[in-house]
Design a protein around this motif. Structure first.
Motif, PDB file in Angstrom:
ATOM      1  N   LEU A 109       6.421 -10.256 -12.611  1.00 11.93           N
ATOM      2  CA  LEU A 109       7.191 -10.608 -11.414  1.00 11.93           C
ATOM      3  C   LEU A 109       8.227  -9.783 -10.839  1.00 11.93           C
ATOM      4  O   LEU A 109       8.198  -9.560  -9.593  1.00 11.93           O
ATOM      5  N   ALA A 110       9.056  -8.814 -11.483  1.00 14.64           N
ATOM      6  CA  ALA A 110       9.929  -8.196 -11.059  1.00 14.64           C
ATOM      7  C   ALA A 110       9.225  -6.977 -10.230  1.00 14.64           C
ATOM      8  O   ALA A 110       9.848  -6.827  -9.117  1.00 14.64           O
ATOM      9  N   LEU A 111       8.103  -6.603 -10.586  1.00 17.10           N
ATOM     10  CA  LEU A 111       7.323  -5.530  -9.984  1.00 17.10           C
ATOM     11  C   LEU A 111       6.850  -6.141  -8.544  1.00 17.10           C
ATOM     12  O   LEU A 111       6.880  -5.533  -7.416  1.00 17.10           O
ATOM     13  N   ASP A 112       6.573  -7.296  -8.778  1.00 20.27           N
ATOM     14  CA  ASP A 112       5.848  -8.213  -7.626  1.00 20.27           C
ATOM     15  C   ASP A 112       6.955  -8.457  -6.314  1.00 20.27           C
ATOM     16  O   ASP A 112       6.864  -8.240  -5.082  1.00 20.27           O
ATOM     17  N   VAL A 113       8.108  -8.598  -6.647  1.00 18.06           N
ATOM     18  CA  VAL A 113       9.196  -8.989  -5.982  1.00 18.06           C
ATOM     19  C   VAL A 113       9.654  -7.531  -5.386  1.00 18.06           C
ATOM     20  O   VAL A 113       9.851  -7.710  -4.268  1.00 18.06           O
ATOM     21  N   LEU A 114       9.796  -6.779  -6.044  1.00 17.87           N
ATOM     22  CA  LEU A 114      10.344  -5.235  -5.370  1.00 17.87           C
ATOM     23  C   LEU A 114       9.185  -4.774  -4.544  1.00 17.87           C
ATOM     24  O   LEU A 114       9.465  -4.080  -3.437  1.00 17.87           O
ATOM     25  N   HIS A 206       1.132   1.193 -19.452  1.00 20.74           N
ATOM     26  CA  HIS A 206       1.128   2.171 -18.229  1.00 20.74           C
ATOM     27  C   HIS A 206       0.267   1.768 -17.343  1.00 20.74           C
ATOM     28  O   HIS A 206       0.238   1.557 -16.056  1.00 20.74           O
ATOM     29  N   ALA A 207      -1.212   1.515 -17.751  1.00 23.71           N
ATOM     30  CA  ALA A 207      -2.264   1.077 -17.006  1.00 23.71           C
ATOM     31  C   ALA A 207      -2.019  -0.174 -16.244  1.00 23.71           C
ATOM     32  O   ALA A 207      -2.463  -0.223 -15.090  1.00 23.71           O
ATOM     33  N   THR A 208      -1.430  -1.111 -16.938  1.00 23.01           N
ATOM     34  CA  THR A 208      -1.142  -2.365 -16.418  1.00 23.01           C
ATOM     35  C   THR A 208      -0.330  -2.300 -15.366  1.00 23.01           C
ATOM     36  O   THR A 208      -0.475  -2.736 -14.109  1.00 23.01           O
ATOM     37  N   ILE A 209       0.760  -1.426 -15.320  1.00 18.78           N
ATOM     38  CA  ILE A 209       1.805  -1.074 -14.118  1.00 18.78           C
ATOM     39  C   ILE A 209       1.187  -0.191 -13.132  1.00 18.78           C
ATOM     40  O   ILE A 209       1.538  -0.836 -11.827  1.00 18.78           O
ATOM     41  N   VAL A 210       0.244   0.468 -13.505  1.00 16.54           N
ATOM     42  CA  VAL A 210      -0.356   1.372 -12.486  1.00 16.54           C
ATOM     43  C   VAL A 210      -1.164   0.355 -11.394  1.00 16.54           C
ATOM     44  O   VAL A 210      -1.156   0.316 -10.288  1.00 16.54           O
ATOM     45  N   ALA A 211      -1.960  -0.543 -12.223  1.00 12.79           N
ATOM     46  CA  ALA A 211      -2.685  -1.546 -11.325  1.00 12.79           C
ATOM     47  C   ALA A 211      -1.982  -2.267 -10.396  1.00 12.79           C
ATOM     48  O   ALA A 211      -2.319  -2.730  -9.362  1.00 12.79           O
ATOM     49  N   GLN A 212      -0.958  -2.608 -10.959  1.00 15.06           N
ATOM     50  CA  GLN A 212      -0.189  -3.798 -10.321  1.00 15.06           C
ATOM     51  C   GLN A 212       0.515  -3.136  -9.086  1.00 15.06           C
ATOM     52  O   GLN A 212       0.949  -3.552  -8.003  1.00 15.06           O
ATOM     53  N   VAL A 213       1.135  -1.549  -9.170  1.00 19.77           N
ATOM     54  CA  VAL A 213       1.737  -0.964  -8.217  1.00 19.77           C
ATOM     55  C   VAL A 213       0.705  -0.828  -7.201  1.00 19.77           C
ATOM     56  O   VAL A 213       1.021  -0.811  -5.980  1.00 19.77           O
ATOM     57  N   GLU A 214      -0.512  -0.540  -7.496  1.00 19.72           N
ATOM     58  CA  GLU A 214      -1.483  -0.149  -6.511  1.00 19.72           C
ATOM     59  C   GLU A 214      -1.786  -1.379  -5.692  1.00 19.72           C
ATOM     60  O   GLU A 214      -1.971  -1.311  -4.630  1.00 19.72           O
ATOM     61  N   ALA A 215      -1.780  -2.498  -6.262  1.00 17.45           N
ATOM     62  CA  ALA A 215      -1.945  -3.784  -5.694  1.00 17.45           C
ATOM     63  C   ALA A 215      -0.739  -4.077  -4.810  1.00 17.45           C
ATOM     64  O   ALA A 215      -0.933  -4.551  -3.538  1.00 17.45           O
ATOM     65  N   GLY A 216       0.325  -3.844  -5.332  1.00 22.11           N
ATOM     66  CA  GLY A 216       1.860  -4.402  -4.447  1.00 22.11           C
ATOM     67  C   GLY A 216       2.113  -3.562  -3.515  1.00 22.11           C
ATOM     68  O   GLY A 216       2.494  -3.910  -2.472  1.00 22.11           O
ATOM     69  N   PHE A 217       1.934  -2.208  -3.889  1.00 23.75           N
ATOM     70  CA  PHE A 217       2.218  -1.208  -2.396  1.00 23.75           C
ATOM     71  C   PHE A 217       0.915  -0.764  -1.704  1.00 23.75           C
ATOM     72  O   PHE A 217       0.753  -0.027  -0.847  1.00 23.75           O
ATOM     73  N   ALA A 218      -0.180  -1.771  -1.657  1.00 24.45           N
ATOM     74  CA  ALA A 218      -1.354  -1.211  -0.706  1.00 24.45           C
ATOM     75  C   ALA A 218      -0.920  -1.001   0.594  1.00 24.45           C
ATOM     76  O   ALA A 218      -1.744  -0.304   1.195  1.00 24.45           O
ATOM     77  N   PRO A 219       0.003  -1.959   1.128  1.00 18.47           N
ATOM     78  CA  PRO A 219       0.258  -1.508   2.800  1.00 18.47           C
ATOM     79  C   PRO A 219       0.922  -0.399   2.760  1.00 18.47           C
ATOM     80  O   PRO A 219       0.659   0.375   3.746  1.00 18.47           O
ATOM     81  N   ALA A 220       1.633   0.420   1.985  1.00 14.43           N
ATOM     82  CA  ALA A 220       1.872   1.798   1.977  1.00 14.43           C
ATOM     83  C   ALA A 220       0.824   2.813   1.585  1.00 14.43           C
ATOM     84  O   ALA A 220       0.959   3.983   1.710  1.00 14.43           O
ATOM     85  N   LEU A 221      -0.317   2.243   1.094  1.00 13.42           N
ATOM     86  CA  LEU A 221      -1.358   3.500   0.676  1.00 13.42           C
ATOM     87  C   LEU A 221      -2.583   3.466   1.650  1.00 13.42           C
ATOM     88  O   LEU A 221      -3.671   3.533   1.260  1.00 13.42           O
ATOM     89  N   THR A 222      -2.303   2.987   2.946  1.00  9.76           N
ATOM     90  CA  THR A 222      -3.503   3.086   3.873  1.00  9.76           C
ATOM     91  C   THR A 222      -4.068   4.481   3.928  1.00  9.76           C
ATOM     92  O   THR A 222      -5.407   4.599   3.972  1.00  9.76           O
ATOM     93  N   ASP A 223      -3.229   5.664   3.867  1.00  9.54           N
ATOM     94  CA  ASP A 223      -3.746   6.969   4.071  1.00  9.54           C
ATOM     95  C   ASP A 223      -3.906   7.217   2.658  1.00  9.54           C
ATOM     96  O   ASP A 223      -2.938   7.907   1.924  1.00  9.54           O
ATOM     97  N   ARG A 224      -5.072   7.228   2.184  1.00 13.62           N
ATOM     98  CA  ARG A 224      -5.360   7.562   0.762  1.00 13.62           C
ATOM     99  C   ARG A 224      -5.510   9.312   0.516  1.00 13.62           C
ATOM    100  O   ARG A 224      -5.667   9.635  -0.591  1.00 13.62           O
TER     101      ARG A 224
END
Length: 429
Positions: A109-114, A206-224
């Motif tokens: 939840l915290a990661l999703d909010v941030l 760690h792997a779970t956090i990475v997956a959540q970050v990649e999903a949550g920050f997708a708008p900032a990762l448009t240029d891969r």
């Protein structure tokens, strides 16, 4: 995607992943803890602003919590508080940090909010106007607290026209003139994946956090194709500034004194010796300054020294709060202590005590997931690596009397800048 994992004997397992697009994720897994902390660290602070945009970083920090397409401002705070957590942010001269502390089970939840706050904030015109009033009140409050104000006055005098001299909050004039377009352009320029680090510590995978970050920050990762931004370099040459005295006249019962000069840049390998020096001079009740000025002379209630390090320089200062009539005597004793250490260095017992203070503070901080998270985020953003706790302790242990003596002569044997706030005229100093 690149990954690395290291187990720290005095910590947990530290893992680092660089996502396609340059966003870095660094975690410390500590299964014995039931709490977790997560922070988003952005390489954007007050030194990155043009003079007319002074305060934009801090303004933006406020605005990002005002609502997204998924959450209102109330939702952002209420969802974290409903699980007993806390979330906040702060702006510094070289970065901005958004963070949350929660139970381990509520870390998603915290990661999703941030991530929603960082990537999806609406930055509405009406929110800009509302928050402008809040920030102007904050600036006024800072000016009403001379104990805070004197630190800004000192930095301004020490760094001259350099961006490091500017107040983090900006001025009433610049904040009043900032428009939504100014702030949005600053956001688009600086809040990009290569300039961000997501750090988390606690009972996590760690792997779970990475997956959540990649999903949550997708708008900032448009240029891969992007890579992490390089370590910060000086934005402009550091000006040569003559030592000066600045007096801010305030009708107060106490004088606030700040005496010091430039110190070390943060990647200077002598920084561990510098920490020991600071602890001996003004790091606690056993320090030379505290003993000489408060315990022996009874001239001040609060007296300490501190340092700050930046990309190309740093500062070292002694602060004292005292009755106005004692200010000159306090300054004389402060200069006397600094001159003694510059001339003779420190004693063996002081070296041992200074090392113990630094090491104890570091290890005791490991009890707190928030401190662990901050250590990860700052290390990655400012230094580009992670020294293990064992390595830091070893470097502190390796500090010798000669190291401190050489550094004391360099840093303490210089003409000092003085900032004073209290019931004085400039002619009084």
């Amino acid at each position: 995607m690149t990954q690395a994992h290291v187990t720290d004997p005095l910590g947990g397992t530290v893992s680092r992943t660089v996502l396609p697009g340059g966003l870095r994720v660094i975690t410390e897994s500590i299964p014995t803890m039931r709490s977790a902390a997560v922070g988003v660290w952005v390489q954007a602070g007050s030194r990155d602003e043009q003079p007319r945009l002074s305060g934009a970083s801090h303004f933006l920090e406020h605005l990002l919590f005002k609502g997204t397409s998924r959450r209102s401002a109330l939702d952002i705070s209420a969802q974290i508080e409903a699980v007993g957590g806390e979330t906040n942010a702060y702006t510094a001269k070289e970065y901005t940090c958004y963070y949350a502390r929660v139970l381990d089970e509520d870390l998603p939840l915290a990661l999703d909010v941030l991530s929603d706050v960082i990537t999806g904030s609406l930055l509405r015109d009406e929110d800009v106007e509302t928050e402008r009033g809040v920030i102007l009140e904050e600036i006024a409050m800072q000016h009403d607290d001379p104990g805070d104000e004197v630190h800004d006055v000192f930095a301004s005098a020490l760094f001259g026209d350099h961006p490091l001299a500017r107040d983090i909050s900006g001025t009433a004039e610049t904040v009043a003139s900032l428009g939504r377009g100014d702030i949005h352009r600053f956001y688009r320029e600086h809040y990009t994946a290569p300039h961000m680090v997501v750090a988390a510590a606690g009972n996590l995978d760690h792997a779970t956090i990475v997956a959540q970050v990649e999903a949550g920050f997708a708008p900032a990762l448009t240029d891969r194709t992007l890579s992490p931004a390089p370590l910060r370099h000086p934005t402009e040459p550091l000006p040569s500034v003559d030592p000066t005295t600045v007096v801010v006249q305030r009708d107060t019962e106490q004088a606030h004194l700040l005496l010091g000069g430039r110190g070390l840049e943060r990647r200077d390998e002598r920084r561990f010796a510098f920490e020991v020096l600071g602890a001996v001079l003004g790091g606690g009740m056993s320090s030379r300054l505290f003993q000489r000025i408060r315990e022996e002379a009874g001239l001040a209630y609060s007296v300490y020294s501190y340092s700050a390090e930046f990309a190309e320089t740093g500062l070292f200062a002694v602060y004292a709060g005292c009755a106005p009539e004692n200010s000159h005597r306090v300054l004389d004793l402060s200069r006397q202590v600094l001159a003694e250490v510059a001339e003779d260095g420190i004693r063996d017992d002081e070296l041992v005590r200074g090392k113990g203070m630094i090491k104890g503070g570091l290890v005791l901080g490991l009890e707190d997931t928030g401190s662990r998270m901050s250590r990860l985020g700052r290390g990655e953003l400012l230094f580009g690596d992670q020294l293990s706790v064992d390595e830091v302790l070893r470097r502190i242990d390796d500090v010798e009397l000669s190291d401190v003596a050489e550094l004391a002569k360099e840093v303490l044997d210089q003409p000092f800048t003085l900032a004073v706030s209290g019931p004085f005229d400039s002619s009084d100093f």
